[in-house]
Write an enzyme that holds these catalytic residues in place. Sequence first.
Site, PDB file in Angstrom:
ATOM      1  N   HIS A 145      38.548 -26.941 -15.749  1.00 21.78           N
ATOM      2  CA  HIS A 145      39.784 -27.039 -14.668  1.00 21.78           C
ATOM      3  C   HIS A 145      39.686 -25.863 -13.609  1.00 21.78           C
ATOM      4  O   HIS A 145      40.447 -25.123 -13.210  1.00 21.78           O
ATOM      5  CB  HIS A 145      40.915 -26.945 -15.492  1.00 21.78           C
ATOM      6  CG  HIS A 145      41.268 -27.831 -16.434  1.00 21.78           C
ATOM      7  ND1 HIS A 145      42.490 -29.118 -16.089  1.00 21.78           N
ATOM      8  CD2 HIS A 145      40.978 -28.374 -17.670  1.00 21.78           C
ATOM      9  CE1 HIS A 145      42.266 -29.977 -17.059  1.00 21.78           C
ATOM     10  NE2 HIS A 145      41.467 -29.679 -17.949  1.00 21.78           N
ATOM     11  N   TYR A 190      40.287 -20.533 -24.476  1.00 21.30           N
ATOM     12  CA  TYR A 190      41.013 -19.967 -23.263  1.00 21.30           C
ATOM     13  C   TYR A 190      40.667 -18.573 -22.974  1.00 21.30           C
ATOM     14  O   TYR A 190      40.561 -18.024 -21.785  1.00 21.30           O
ATOM     15  CB  TYR A 190      42.455 -20.633 -22.912  1.00 21.30           C
ATOM     16  CG  TYR A 190      42.632 -21.981 -22.893  1.00 21.30           C
ATOM     17  CD1 TYR A 190      41.820 -22.721 -23.364  1.00 21.30           C
ATOM     18  CD2 TYR A 190      43.630 -22.698 -22.150  1.00 21.30           C
ATOM     19  CE1 TYR A 190      41.793 -24.221 -23.210  1.00 21.30           C
ATOM     20  CE2 TYR A 190      43.943 -24.102 -22.075  1.00 21.30           C
ATOM     21  CZ  TYR A 190      42.788 -24.947 -22.681  1.00 21.30           C
ATOM     22  OH  TYR A 190      43.180 -25.903 -22.467  1.00 21.30           O
TER      23      TYR A 190
HETATM   24  C1  HEM Z   1      38.548 -28.331 -27.582  1.00 23.98           C
HETATM   25  C2  HEM Z   1      39.493 -28.707 -26.679  1.00 23.98           C
HETATM   26  C3  HEM Z   1      39.471 -28.053 -25.260  1.00 23.98           C
HETATM   27  C4  HEM Z   1      38.689 -26.901 -24.744  1.00 23.98           C
HETATM   28  C5  HEM Z   1      37.429 -26.344 -25.558  1.00 23.98           C
HETATM   29  C6  HEM Z   1      39.187 -26.645 -23.736  1.00 23.98           C
HETATM   30  C7  HEM Z   1      38.773 -25.779 -22.882  1.00 23.98           C
HETATM   31  C8  HEM Z   1      39.375 -25.187 -21.597  1.00 23.98           C
HETATM   32  C9  HEM Z   1      38.931 -23.864 -20.909  1.00 23.98           C
HETATM   33  C10 HEM Z   1      37.924 -23.240 -21.269  1.00 23.98           C
HETATM   34  C11 HEM Z   1      39.741 -23.757 -19.911  1.00 23.98           C
HETATM   35  C12 HEM Z   1      39.870 -22.513 -18.884  1.00 23.98           C
HETATM   36  C13 HEM Z   1      40.830 -21.632 -19.421  1.00 23.98           C
HETATM   37  C14 HEM Z   1      40.984 -20.306 -18.590  1.00 23.98           C
HETATM   38  O1  HEM Z   1      39.956 -19.660 -18.077  1.00 23.98           O
HETATM   39  O2  HEM Z   1      42.011 -19.680 -18.040  1.00 23.98           O
HETATM   40  C15 HEM Z   1      40.677 -24.887 -19.795  1.00 23.98           C
HETATM   41  C16 HEM Z   1      41.662 -25.144 -19.066  1.00 23.98           C
HETATM   42  C17 HEM Z   1      42.737 -26.147 -19.338  1.00 23.98           C
HETATM   43  N1  HEM Z   1      42.879 -27.139 -20.010  1.00 23.98           N
HETATM   44 FE1  HEM Z   1      41.576 -27.272 -21.774  1.00 23.98          FE
HETATM   45  N2  HEM Z   1      40.227 -27.508 -23.390  1.00 23.98           N
HETATM   46  C18 HEM Z   1      40.384 -28.280 -24.356  1.00 23.98           C
HETATM   47  C19 HEM Z   1      41.403 -29.178 -24.500  1.00 23.98           C
HETATM   48  C20 HEM Z   1      42.476 -29.363 -23.480  1.00 23.98           C
HETATM   49  C21 HEM Z   1      43.714 -30.464 -24.000  1.00 23.98           C
HETATM   50  C22 HEM Z   1      43.848 -31.266 -25.195  1.00 23.98           C
HETATM   51  C23 HEM Z   1      44.257 -30.235 -22.705  1.00 23.98           C
HETATM   52  C24 HEM Z   1      45.765 -30.791 -22.447  1.00 23.98           C
HETATM   53  C25 HEM Z   1      46.561 -31.525 -23.542  1.00 23.98           C
HETATM   54  C26 HEM Z   1      43.853 -29.312 -21.899  1.00 23.98           C
HETATM   55  C27 HEM Z   1      44.518 -28.929 -20.627  1.00 23.98           C
HETATM   56  C28 HEM Z   1      43.828 -28.019 -19.760  1.00 23.98           C
HETATM   57  C29 HEM Z   1      44.400 -27.528 -18.614  1.00 23.98           C
HETATM   58  C30 HEM Z   1      45.703 -28.238 -17.836  1.00 23.98           C
HETATM   59  C31 HEM Z   1      43.752 -26.414 -18.095  1.00 23.98           C
HETATM   60  C32 HEM Z   1      43.818 -25.734 -16.857  1.00 23.98           C
HETATM   61  C33 HEM Z   1      44.898 -24.576 -17.098  1.00 23.98           C
HETATM   62  C34 HEM Z   1      45.129 -23.383 -16.030  1.00 23.98           C
HETATM   63  O3  HEM Z   1      45.494 -24.104 -15.051  1.00 23.98           O
HETATM   64  O4  HEM Z   1      44.754 -22.571 -16.123  1.00 23.98           O
HETATM   65  N3  HEM Z   1      42.631 -28.902 -22.512  1.00 23.98           N
HETATM   66  N4  HEM Z   1      40.368 -25.737 -21.121  1.00 23.98           N
END
Ligand code: HEM
Length: 308
Positions: free
Chosen positions: A27, A297
């Site tokens: 993201h 995260y």
């Molecule tokens: C095993 C499953 C998942 C992994 C490994 C993963 C991994 C990540 C990582 C590494 C980030 C960046 C975090 C940062 O640097 O602040 C991220 C951001 C994000 N993820 Fe996931 N994610 C997963 C599942 C999901 C699910 C299920 C959702 C929603 C229901 C989701 C929604 C988001 C959103 C909206 C962001 C952006 C947050 C922001 O604006 O800072 N992710 N994810």
Amino acid sequence: EESVTADQVVTGIEHQFGVTPGQRRNHINGVCVAGSFVGNKAVQPYSMSPLFSGKVIPVLGRFSLAGGSLKIPDTAKNPRGMALEFRLPDGQVQHFTMLNVPVFGAATPESFYDGVVANTPDPATGKPDPEKMAAYKASHPDAKALGEYLGKNNPIASYANSDFYSVHTFKFINKNNKSTLVRWRFVPQDGVKRLSDEELKTAPTRFLDQDIMNKTQAGVVRWDMVLVIGDPMDEQTNPTIYWPVDRKEIKAGVLALTSASPQQGGACEKINFDPLAMTSGIAPTNDPVLLFRSPAYANSYAKRLTGQ
Ligand code: HEM
């Protein structure tokens, strides 16, 4: 299926997309927003969270595009994110980190990792190996529901015209300690609008961030929070499975966004929207994907804060 660690999965994402130092590993494209939320007291029989006090609660947020490369266009057929930080009295925060799809593409972190590996470009061709992708698809039926949803629903025309879902099941806990399974979604008051197949071909690479900056400058952009009340036997731990459509729904509040600004130097840039940042009255289920997100995260956050 071997079990995976947060570091392994985030490193896998880095191999898939490359690394942009100092930025989110997933993201990566996004925009900061701010506004407020007023929760509906009708939720209090389910949750004692101060979110539903009926008072105005300041909100800081971020819209985003799934994926870890800045090159991914706003027309990509993948999920969009809405992350909200509710700033509650006493300095407490509640996060909702949602997607604009009702189901996820992996039932476990291991399955998610398999998808990352299958979609990682082969150094020889610069593209994922079609055979590996086909093998992944055939062996991971849990990816099917999201694939079908994305196939049937074109990308949104504007963040202001997207719905966003909890995806996971959570527990709401009331002041008598009674626990209820819930899911929720945010429904845009201006309606859901998607790009047509024709518009998808002609849309510019980037339009989402500027669009929400323009819309919040022109007026307040609102979503209704709709709370879905589950039955005790409804799916709790698998975010790839839909709930029956006839569950009771309550209007749980209104989100009003009043400003948006670029993420570089913006208030959302240095936030870790860990979905497990919660207050009393809201608790996680044992969904292994939800529980895994927190360390994943934190791993990405630690890297980007230290300039990696
Ligand atoms: C095993 C499953 C998942 C992994 C490994 C993963 C991994 C990540 C990582 C590494 C980030 C960046 C975090 C940062 O640097 O602040 C991220 C951001 C994000 N993820 Fe996931 N994610 C997963 C599942 C999901 C699910 C299920 C959702 C929603 C229901 C989701 C929604 C988001 C959103 C909206 C962001 C952006 C947050 C922001 O604006 O800072 N992710 N994810």
